[in-house]
Design a protein around this motif. Structure first.
Motif, short mmCIF file in Angstrom:
data_model
loop_
_atom_site.label_atom_id
_atom_site.label_comp_id
_atom_site.label_asym_id
_atom_site.label_seq_id
_atom_site.Cartn_x
_atom_site.Cartn_y
_atom_site.Cartn_z
N GLY A 182 10.17 -4.59 7.40
CA GLY A 182 10.61 -2.99 7.81
C GLY A 182 9.36 -2.12 7.67
N ALA A 183 9.41 -1.01 8.69
CA ALA A 183 8.27 -0.24 8.96
C ALA A 183 8.62 0.86 7.78
CB ALA A 183 8.53 0.35 10.28
N GLY A 184 7.23 1.36 7.63
CA GLY A 184 7.42 2.54 6.57
C GLY A 184 7.35 1.99 5.14
N ALA A 185 7.07 0.59 4.91
CA ALA A 185 7.48 0.30 3.39
C ALA A 185 6.14 0.54 2.56
CB ALA A 185 7.40 -1.15 3.43
N GLY A 186 5.09 0.89 3.28
CA GLY A 186 4.06 1.34 2.44
C GLY A 186 3.08 0.19 2.14
N LYS A 187 2.76 -0.62 3.16
CA LYS A 187 2.01 -1.93 2.55
C LYS A 187 0.58 -1.50 2.37
CE LYS A 187 1.07 -3.19 7.60
NZ LYS A 187 1.94 -2.04 8.10
N SER A 188 -0.02 -0.54 2.84
CA SER A 188 -1.44 -0.19 2.78
C SER A 188 -1.73 0.26 1.22
CB SER A 188 -1.80 0.77 3.68
OG SER A 188 -1.86 0.53 5.16
N ALA A 189 -0.74 1.13 0.72
CA ALA A 189 -0.76 1.41 -0.48
C ALA A 189 -0.81 -0.04 -1.50
CB ALA A 189 0.36 2.29 -0.91
N VAL A 190 0.04 -0.80 -1.28
CA VAL A 190 0.30 -2.15 -2.02
C VAL A 190 -1.04 -3.03 -1.76
CG1 VAL A 190 1.55 -4.50 -2.29
CG2 VAL A 190 2.87 -2.26 -1.87
N ALA A 191 -1.45 -2.97 -0.48
CA ALA A 191 -2.98 -3.65 -0.34
C ALA A 191 -3.96 -3.09 -1.27
CB ALA A 191 -3.22 -3.58 1.21
N LEU A 192 -4.05 -1.75 -1.42
CA LEU A 192 -5.06 -1.24 -2.01
C LEU A 192 -4.97 -1.57 -3.52
CD1 LEU A 192 -7.22 0.89 -2.42
CD2 LEU A 192 -5.61 2.67 -2.66
N GLY A 193 -3.61 -1.37 -3.95
CA GLY A 193 -3.29 -1.88 -5.40
C GLY A 193 -3.85 -3.42 -5.80
N ILE A 194 -3.48 -4.11 -4.73
CA ILE A 194 -3.86 -5.70 -4.93
C ILE A 194 -5.41 -5.72 -4.82
CG2 ILE A 194 -3.69 -7.80 -3.86
CD1 ILE A 194 -0.94 -7.33 -3.52
N ALA A 195 -6.02 -5.11 -4.02
CA ALA A 195 -7.28 -5.16 -3.81
C ALA A 195 -8.15 -4.54 -5.12
CB ALA A 195 -7.89 -4.08 -2.55
N GLU A 196 -7.60 -3.63 -5.72
CA GLU A 196 -7.99 -3.13 -6.90
C GLU A 196 -8.22 -4.14 -7.99
OE1 GLU A 196 -9.31 0.38 -9.53
OE2 GLU A 196 -9.17 0.24 -7.20
N LEU A 197 -7.03 -4.83 -7.98
CA LEU A 197 -6.73 -5.91 -9.01
C LEU A 197 -7.50 -7.22 -8.88
CD1 LEU A 197 -4.85 -6.73 -11.39
CD2 LEU A 197 -3.35 -7.99 -9.59
#
Length: 701
Positions: A11-26
């Motif tokens: 679903g659009a607008g879920a904020g996948k970029s923010a989750v991707a950033l968090g996983i990249a940080e991890l």
């Protein structure tokens, strides 16, 4: 093959970029070569998510190689009946990235942005992402839009996302409900309990919505509206826009309805409101985001001059449209994470790390930790350790801009609790003018604090043998470094960091007088943590002791080894000299030899060798010739210099010539941690030093 994590949005607008950033940080803490890939992009020359991850994590691959195709190219290939060719092309592009990285974060495609109509059959978003994840060999993290449903419906949404993907043969590692309605912990726990096996056989996480993350900045509003910036610097344009108020009423009514972070939209001839808003902002009555003047009307030059003279820190924009059209357009603007707004990035990471169990997510993603330790991995490990056992650090230079910016980052990342010293009104005003959120920090003014009298009395007792009097001690406690050190001494703070505008002597003298050294340590000393491209080394002493004797040098070596071990560096100590082994003679060589023997007697378990030259200590090839039987030569991690002249020049030479990041000086041997900053310290340097101080404080308890 690289481990690949595919972020698929349900679903659009879920904020996948923010989750991707968090996983990249991890992942960046576990692998040195991190990659990012997007199957489809709107613009071949710009993608905020790719650009952010590439810049933040040093992805050494040209951005043109980090995506599959553009939406327009995908639409053309589908229209020609070349769907499989499209998929094959995207997979080939991905494999080229995969081969060069230790792990790859794949940010899935989103067809709900107007491009899906042109892309025809590609509108089956979930199936397309599931197919690509399978072809890439990726595990999937499904991201569910928590804002799209009532809280009670979210468990069903999460289960639906999981089963929809697994039915398409994707391997789902975790489900993240992002932007969930803010709720008390009990409600969140109840939601998570509904997502446990057997209802959902993979870990699930709930991240609440945070208003500032979705809020555009004034600069983004200006860009979207095509507005002219009448006045306002980068800090003013970086403010978050949390709401909108139309300035159609009289001044008192508008100000009464002005909520924190609201952008005022008003006709350009409202000079009264322009000046009144600035005055109210300076007085602390309001906290607006900025002002938009409509109808293309230029503000009166005198009113604008008064506005600028008040120094409110607000931006003024001008648009040609009317108030109704302007506010209608403004409310459709949403912030997108990008490298241009580091404060937003830190806030997004802070929320992710607060609500996602990094250890559990790492386990299911199954990314093995690299034996290499890069500067970025070391720095993020610091923040993790500081966050795990949170301590309070006092920052005496509470009105310095770099300190305030670092404090904002530290609070957003949850790395430490902070006390800032300075006049509270000045500190809060500067933070507000810089667009920083420091509400969680304590602000203490040494001049007016109730603690001052008691600290002065204690200082008299500590320094009575030096002739200290009550009146003089009371004056000394006006000094922020003395006051901050006394806070540490009395347990009001666990550690202190200063030196961005003070000399080293001004920072550490109070610590030597008040905190003093630990029992059994003859001398306090310092180390620099030298972050090289593939490892972290410890250099000591490069900042405190000009010419230590053999006993002091041995203590410096022992303290440096302890510091190394405390930060995950296996200590192998090289006692440096201009001579290796018995190849040279002289008083300086003898001092190092005596110090080496003392270290061996005190710590027979510690690998130490000396006298040894730097090249033999660090280079295995040289070591095999000069000291072939040494367990330290060629493998040293702790380098102890014979004097301050040698140490200080060497660390600076390595820093400049090898591109090393020098973190420090980190003081060691004190009862409680007090650390010094270089006066040229960057915001990042300050963040690292505060994290180190917090870790030291936790270890000293």
């Amino acid at each position: 093959m690289a481990r690949s994590i595919y972020i698929a949005e349900n679903g659009a607008g879920a904020g996948k970029s923010a989750v991707a950033l968090g996983i990249a940080e991890l992942l960046s803490r576990r692998v040195p070569e991190l990659g990012v890939f997007r199957p489809l992009v709107v613009d071949a020359d710009r993608d905020d998510t790719i650009d952010l991850i590439r810049a933040r994590y040093g992805v050494d691959i040209p951005r043109a190689e980090l995506y599959g195709v553009t939406y327009a190219e995908a639409a053309a290939m589908v229209a020609d009946g070349r769907r499989e060719d499209l998929l094959a092309h995207i997979v080939d592009r991905y494999r080229a990235v995969d081969r060069r990285c230790g792990a790859v974060v794949v940010v899935g495609s989103d067809f709900d942005d107007g491009h899906h109509k042109a892309a025809g059959g590609l509108s089956r978003e979930l199936a397309f992402n599931a197919r690509l994840a399978t072809e890439f060999g990726s595990v999937v993290v499904a991201v569910v839009n928590g804002a799209a449903s009532e809280a009670a419906a979210l468990p069903d949404q999460a289960r639906s996302a999981y089963h929809s993907l697994t039915d398409l043969d994707a391997t789902v590692a975790a489900v993240v409900i992002n932007r969930a309605p803010p709720s008390p912990p009990s409600a969140t726990n109840q939601l998570l309990s509904a997502l446990r096996p057997p209802d959902l056989p993979v870990p699930s996480f709930v991240i609440p919505a945070v208003a500032t993350l979705g809020a555009p900045t004034v600069a983004e509003v200006a860009a979207a509206l095509g507005a002219e910036v009448v006045t306002g610097d980068s800090a003013a344009l970086g403010r978050d826009v949390l709401g909108y108020v139309v300035g159609a009423a009289q001044v008192p009514q508008v100000l009464a309805h002005l909520t924190p972070g609201a952008l005022i939209i008003t006709p350009g001839d409202r000079n009264d409101l322009l000046v009144a808003t600035a005055a109210a902002q300076v007085a602390g009555v309001t906290s607006a985001a900025g002002i938009v003047l409509t109808l293309g009307i230029e503000p009166d030059p005198v009113a604008l001059k008064v506005f600028e003279g008040l120094g409110s820190g607000l931006a003024v924009l001008r648009v040609e449209t009317g108030s109704f059209g302007t506010i209608a357009a403004s409310t459709r603007i949403e912030h997108r994470l990008s490298a241009a707004y580091p404060r937003k990035v830190e806030a997004a990471l802070g929320v992710f790390e607060s609500y996602v169990d990094g250890g559990e997510l790492s386990r299911v993603l199954d990314v093995s930790r690299s034996t290499r330790v890069t500067p970025m991995m070391f720095e993020y490990e610091l923040l993790d350790r500081a966050r795990a056992d949170r301590r309070r650090v006092v920052l005496p230079e509470g009105t310095e801009e770099r300190i305030l910016r670092a404090a904002d980052t530290l609070l957003r990342r949850g790395a430490a609790d902070l006390t800032l010293l300075g006049d509270p009104d000045t500190v809060r005003r500067k933070a507000r003018d810089l667009g920083l959120d420091l509400e969680a920090a304590d602000v203490v003014d040494p001049v007016t604090s109730d603690l001052r009298d008691g600290f002065a009395e204690q200082y008299v007792e500590l320094r009575r043998h030096k002739g200290m009097t009550s009146d003089l001690a009371h004056d000394v406690m006006r000094d922020v470094n003395y006051f901050g050190t006394m806070m540490v001494h009395n347990g009001h703070a666990d550690g202190m960091v200063s030196g961005s505008v003070h000399t080293t002597a001004a920072t550490i003298r109070p610590a030597f007088e008040i905190v003093k050294t630990r029992p059994g340590v003859s001398v306090a000393s310092s180390v620099f943590l030298m972050l090289l491209p593939d490892r972290v080394l410890v250099y000591g002493d490069c900042a405190v002791n000009p010419d230590p004797d053999a006993t002091q040098l041995a203590d410096i070596a022992l303290s440096s080894a302890e510091t190394a071990a405390a930060f995950g560096i296996e200590p192998r100590v090289a006692m440096l000299s201009y001579s290796t082994g018995a190849s040279g003679a002289g008083a300086d060589v003898t001092k190092v030899a005596e110090a080496t023997e003392r270290v061996r007697k005190l710590r027979p378990d510690l690998p130490v060798d000396g006298p040894i030259q730097y090249d033999a200590a660090i280079d295995p090839a040289v070591a095999s010739t000069k000291m072939p039987d040494s367990t330290v030569a060629g493998r040293a991690t702790v380098f102890v210099f014979p004097d301050l002249n040698t140490g200080n020049n060497t660390y600076k030479a390595v820093q400049r010539s090898a591109g090393a990041v020098a973190v420090g000086p980190v003081l060691q041997g004190l009862r409680r941690p007090v650390n010094d900053l270089s006066r040229g310290a960057t915001v990042k340097d300050i963040v690292n030093t505060v994290a180190i101080t917090a870790v030291q404080a936790a270890l000293s308890q």
